[in-house]
Design an enzyme around this catalytic site. Structure first.
Site, PDB file in Angstrom:
ATOM      1  N   TYR A   1      80.374  46.071  31.946  1.00  0.00           N
ATOM      2  CA  TYR A   1      80.965  47.409  31.996  1.00  0.00           C
ATOM      3  C   TYR A   1      81.129  47.893  33.426  1.00  0.00           C
ATOM      4  O   TYR A   1      82.090  48.591  33.755  1.00  0.00           O
ATOM      5  CB  TYR A   1      80.119  48.377  31.165  1.00  0.00           C
TER       6      TYR A   1
ATOM      7  N   GLU B   1      86.312  69.094  50.891  1.00  0.00           N
ATOM      8  CA  GLU B   1      86.653  67.681  50.789  1.00  0.00           C
ATOM      9  C   GLU B   1      87.971  67.464  50.054  1.00  0.00           C
ATOM     10  O   GLU B   1      88.267  66.354  49.608  1.00  0.00           O
ATOM     11  CB  GLU B   1      85.503  66.925  50.120  1.00  0.00           C
TER      12      GLU B   1
END
Length: 212
Positions: A121, A75
């Site tokens: 967050y 990848e």
């Protein structure tokens, strides 16, 4: 080998070990990369991120040619694409972390933003998380789909596969990945509960104060 490259190799190995020890990257799955002026460092194929030898981490040039280290992850092309579309990116992390992968296998997801804004967050470190359609691991057709969103989104979820996150440093990319995994866990825990999500005004205030 320059001091900067040596330092990046050590950082990749350190974070790989930390992620593995905490169960975020099982077996030989996942890959980490870091930007260099003359190419990209990427973890080797079929390697355990918990036992990386910094000197054997693969190096690719900007054309994708393997120039140093062990054989790169299949990848690696995905990492090269992320750097090409995101000029500020200096690291990229792809994991098969349990909760994020579980979310990627669910039906009925919002493909524009898979995980809702449950915490500040998540908004600060991830923002919006698009879902990329399924492709066989290593299939370069995946690049065409990633290319559609990579310029606008530094994080994405590959269907039935796992998350990809780019950052302005290795630390930033890893921390954002950890926040994504925790947000995925919360999403699964609360999926059948009534939840109080952040409003668009709250999201806009966070985006203005903490641009990703």
């Amino acid at each position: 080998m320059s001091h900067a490259e040596t330092k990046l190799r050590d950082q990749i190995a350190m974070h790989g070990q930390s992620l593995h020890e905490r169960g975020l990257v099982p077996g030989s799955s996942g890959n980490i990369s870091a930007f260099l002026e003359d190419g990209v460092l990427v973890t080797p194929t079929n390697s355990c991120l918990g036992r990386l030898d910094p000197a054997r981490i693969a190096k690719l040039d900007w054309n994708g040619n393997h120039v140093d280290g062990d054989k790169p992850s299949k990848e690696g092309f995905l990492h090269l694409l992320m750097y090409g579309k995101r000029p500020d990116a200096r690291a990229c992390v792809h994991l098969h972390s349990t909760h994020a992968v579980a979310v990627s296998c669910c039906e009925g997801l919002d493909t524009e933003n898979v995980i809702p804004p449950l915490t500040p967050y998540y908004v600060m470190k991830i923002g919006r998380l698009p879902l990329i359609p399924y492709f066989m691991p290593g299939d370069e057709a995946l690049a065409r789909e990633v290319e559609k969103v990579a310029g606008d989104r530094h994080a994405m979820l590959l269907a039935n596969h796992g998350p990809v996150v780019a950052g302005k440093s290795i630390d930033q990319a890893v921390y954002a990945m950890e926040e994504l995994e925790e947000s995925a866990r919360l999403f699964l825990m609360l999926r059948n509960e009534k939840t109080a999500r952040l409003s668009q005004q709250q999201i806009s205030e966070l985006e203005a104060r903490f641009p990703s």
